[in-house]
Design a protein around this motif. Sequence first.
Motif, PDB file in Angstrom:
ATOM      1  N   ARG A   1       0.833  -1.203   0.000  1.00  9.44           N
ATOM      2  CA  ARG A   1       0.000   0.000   0.000  1.00  9.44           C
ATOM      3  C   ARG A   1       0.870   1.257   0.000  1.00  9.44           C
ATOM      4  N   ILE A   2       1.922   1.244   0.801  1.00 12.36           N
ATOM      5  CA  ILE A   2       2.867   2.359   0.779  1.00 12.36           C
ATOM      6  C   ILE A   2       3.560   2.409  -0.570  1.00 12.36           C
ATOM      7  N   GLY A   3       3.941   1.225  -1.076  1.00 14.08           N
ATOM      8  CA  GLY A   3       4.650   1.165  -2.348  1.00 14.08           C
ATOM      9  C   GLY A   3       3.848   1.744  -3.498  1.00 14.08           C
ATOM     10  N   VAL A   4       2.549   1.482  -3.506  1.00 14.17           N
ATOM     11  CA  VAL A   4       1.703   2.022  -4.567  1.00 14.17           C
ATOM     12  C   VAL A   4       1.661   3.545  -4.499  1.00 14.17           C
ATOM     13  N   ALA A   5       1.591   4.095  -3.288  1.00 11.69           N
ATOM     14  CA  ALA A   5       1.595   5.555  -3.134  1.00 11.69           C
ATOM     15  C   ALA A   5       2.911   6.148  -3.620  1.00 11.69           C
ATOM     16  N   ILE A   6       4.015   5.473  -3.314  1.00 13.71           N
ATOM     17  CA  ILE A   6       5.328   5.954  -3.748  1.00 13.71           C
ATOM     18  C   ILE A   6       5.440   5.868  -5.271  1.00 13.71           C
ATOM     19  N   ALA A   7       4.950   4.784  -5.853  1.00  9.77           N
ATOM     20  CA  ALA A   7       4.973   4.646  -7.312  1.00  9.77           C
ATOM     21  C   ALA A   7       4.091   5.707  -7.972  1.00  9.77           C
ATOM     22  N   PHE A   8       2.975   6.015  -7.350  1.00 14.61           N
ATOM     23  CA  PHE A   8       2.088   7.065  -7.851  1.00 14.61           C
ATOM     24  C   PHE A   8       2.808   8.415  -7.848  1.00 14.61           C
TER      25      PHE A   8
ATOM     26  N   ARG B   1       8.570   2.268 -21.310  1.00 11.39           N
ATOM     27  CA  ARG B   1       9.679   2.658 -20.437  1.00 11.39           C
ATOM     28  C   ARG B   1       9.165   3.343 -19.172  1.00 11.39           C
ATOM     29  N   ALA B   2       8.117   4.144 -19.338  1.00 10.52           N
ATOM     30  CA  ALA B   2       7.546   4.807 -18.167  1.00 10.52           C
ATOM     31  C   ALA B   2       6.980   3.784 -17.180  1.00 10.52           C
ATOM     32  N   VAL B   3       6.311   2.779 -17.701  1.00  9.63           N
ATOM     33  CA  VAL B   3       5.755   1.728 -16.841  1.00  9.63           C
ATOM     34  C   VAL B   3       6.868   0.986 -16.109  1.00  9.63           C
ATOM     35  N   VAL B   4       7.948   0.678 -16.820  1.00  9.15           N
ATOM     36  CA  VAL B   4       9.073  -0.018 -16.187  1.00  9.15           C
ATOM     37  C   VAL B   4       9.653   0.827 -15.064  1.00  9.15           C
ATOM     38  N   LEU B   5       9.790   2.127 -15.287  1.00 10.14           N
ATOM     39  CA  LEU B   5      10.340   2.997 -14.247  1.00 10.14           C
ATOM     40  C   LEU B   5       9.437   3.037 -13.024  1.00 10.14           C
ATOM     41  N   VAL B   6       8.147   3.202 -13.242  1.00  8.36           N
ATOM     42  CA  VAL B   6       7.217   3.244 -12.115  1.00  8.36           C
ATOM     43  C   VAL B   6       7.230   1.921 -11.354  1.00  8.36           C
TER      44      VAL B   6
ATOM     45  N   ALA C   1      15.586   0.890 -13.689  1.00  9.00           N
ATOM     46  CA  ALA C   1      15.413   2.335 -13.847  1.00  9.00           C
ATOM     47  C   ALA C   1      16.483   2.915 -14.762  1.00  9.00           C
ATOM     48  N   ALA C   2      17.700   2.414 -14.634  1.00  8.45           N
ATOM     49  CA  ALA C   2      18.791   2.910 -15.479  1.00  8.45           C
ATOM     50  C   ALA C   2      18.548   2.563 -16.940  1.00  8.45           C
ATOM     51  N   VAL C   3      18.055   1.358 -17.196  1.00  6.62           N
ATOM     52  CA  VAL C   3      17.817   0.921 -18.578  1.00  6.62           C
ATOM     53  C   VAL C   3      16.586   1.613 -19.158  1.00  6.62           C
ATOM     54  N   ALA C   4      15.513   1.707 -18.376  1.00  8.35           N
ATOM     55  CA  ALA C   4      14.278   2.287 -18.884  1.00  8.35           C
ATOM     56  C   ALA C   4      14.350   3.799 -19.010  1.00  8.35           C
ATOM     57  N   ALA C   5      15.139   4.426 -18.134  1.00  4.44           N
ATOM     58  CA  ALA C   5      15.220   5.883 -18.139  1.00  4.44           C
ATOM     59  C   ALA C   5      16.668   6.323 -18.309  1.00  4.44           C
ATOM     60  N   ASN C   6      17.366   6.503 -17.198  1.00  2.98           N
ATOM     61  CA  ASN C   6      18.760   6.949 -17.235  1.00  2.98           C
ATOM     62  C   ASN C   6      19.383   6.771 -15.853  1.00  2.98           C
ATOM     63  N   VAL C   7      20.656   7.100 -15.750  1.00  3.54           N
ATOM     64  CA  VAL C   7      21.380   6.920 -14.482  1.00  3.54           C
ATOM     65  C   VAL C   7      20.830   7.824 -13.381  1.00  3.54           C
ATOM     66  N   PRO C   8      20.520   9.108 -13.647  1.00  2.00           N
ATOM     67  CA  PRO C   8      19.947   9.923 -12.564  1.00  2.00           C
ATOM     68  C   PRO C   8      18.671   9.320 -11.979  1.00  2.00           C
ATOM     69  N   ALA C   9      17.793   8.803 -12.834  1.00  2.00           N
ATOM     70  CA  ALA C   9      16.571   8.175 -12.331  1.00  2.00           C
ATOM     71  C   ALA C   9      16.909   6.974 -11.455  1.00  2.00           C
ATOM     72  N   ALA C  10      17.891   6.180 -11.867  1.00  2.00           N
ATOM     73  CA  ALA C  10      18.306   5.017 -11.084  1.00  2.00           C
ATOM     74  C   ALA C  10      18.865   5.433  -9.724  1.00  2.00           C
ATOM     75  N   ILE C  11      19.617   6.525  -9.709  1.00  2.00           N
ATOM     76  CA  ILE C  11      20.176   7.021  -8.443  1.00  2.00           C
ATOM     77  C   ILE C  11      19.057   7.430  -7.500  1.00  2.00           C
ATOM     78  N   TYR C  12      18.043   8.119  -8.029  1.00  2.00           N
ATOM     79  CA  TYR C  12      16.926   8.525  -7.181  1.00  2.00           C
ATOM     80  C   TYR C  12      16.156   7.321  -6.658  1.00  2.00           C
TER      81      TYR C  12
ATOM     82  N   ALA D   1      11.164   9.636  -5.014  1.00  2.00           N
ATOM     83  CA  ALA D   1      10.298   8.978  -5.996  1.00  2.00           C
ATOM     84  C   ALA D   1       9.838   9.975  -7.056  1.00  2.00           C
ATOM     85  N   VAL D   2       9.431  11.167  -6.625  1.00  2.00           N
ATOM     86  CA  VAL D   2       9.032  12.204  -7.575  1.00  2.00           C
ATOM     87  C   VAL D   2      10.195  12.540  -8.505  1.00  2.00           C
ATOM     88  N   LEU D   3      11.374  12.703  -7.937  1.00  2.00           N
ATOM     89  CA  LEU D   3      12.543  13.071  -8.730  1.00  2.00           C
ATOM     90  C   LEU D   3      12.946  11.955  -9.689  1.00  2.00           C
ATOM     91  N   ALA D   4      12.736  10.697  -9.285  1.00  2.00           N
ATOM     92  CA  ALA D   4      13.030   9.576 -10.190  1.00  2.00           C
ATOM     93  C   ALA D   4      12.145   9.649 -11.421  1.00  2.00           C
TER      94      ALA D   4
END
Length: 283
Positions: free
Chosen positions: A11-18, A36-41, A100-111, A145-148
């Motif tokens: 339940r917390i995880g879904v809120a964070i993914a949202f 790619r967006a779905v994979v990141l979320v 996250a790195a593959v679907a988006a980029n390294v900054p997203a993976a770091i976040y 999560a927002v920044l990712a």
Amino acid sequence: MKQVLNLFKLRIGVAIAFAAAAGLAVERGAAPSFGRAVVLVLAVLVASAAAGAFNQYVERDLDARMARTRGRPFVTGALKHGPLWLWLIGAMTAASVLAAAVAANVPAAIYVFLGAFTYGVVYTVWLKRRTWWNIVVGGLAGSFAVLAGAAAVAPVPGPEALALAVVLFLWTPPHFWSLAITCRADYAAAGVPMLPVVVGDARAARAIFASAALLVAASLVPAAFGLGWIYLASAAAGGAFFLLRCKSLVQRPGRETARAAFLASLVQLSAVLTGAMLDAAIS
């Protein structure tokens, strides 16, 4: 299966993914493909689940002393507490960061990593048993999560995403302190210095109202950076509802009003994130 779902705090995880999806929606630029967006979320969701499982792995002794948590699987023995779980949690975290790195980029993976690390290590291991500031610092997990999500569009987040990340950071204290008043006896029995345990319900209620007022004010800021009337109306309505419940908590500190404020905080967050996504989709 129910025990596993409980372990991963979905339940917390879904809120964070949202929150990650909202960050992606409000960031200006060329958005990634839907896949790619779905994979990141999903990566954010898996990282959050891993952090939630680590939280329960570390806090088995605390959970056993609290009525609210003594039914968790590591306490009851429904799931065996052992090092295999640490390997699984580590693998989940690594897989989510890599995805996250593959679907988006390294900054997203770091976040994504920083969000899991903040909740799993900074909050759970370093701060929770030591100081009432635990949940204040722990609020950074939602911000990451927002920044990712935003990083998938632009490696350097724009003002809308940064403002939304601040909202997530400010949301956590009044949300969790409301729950802490409801469960103050549990936290006191476990020796966890949540704010109501340290200062009492009345002073904690005033802190909740003050932090909620700051949160609501901050939630209107994204409108100054480009989000439109849909977002502003949603944030204002959700914020007004939350403040009314917090005012009742100040007037009558106790479990009933604290639970009402806790539930109102969920309404407020849902209004902000849904408003942001709808506004970004329509504009």
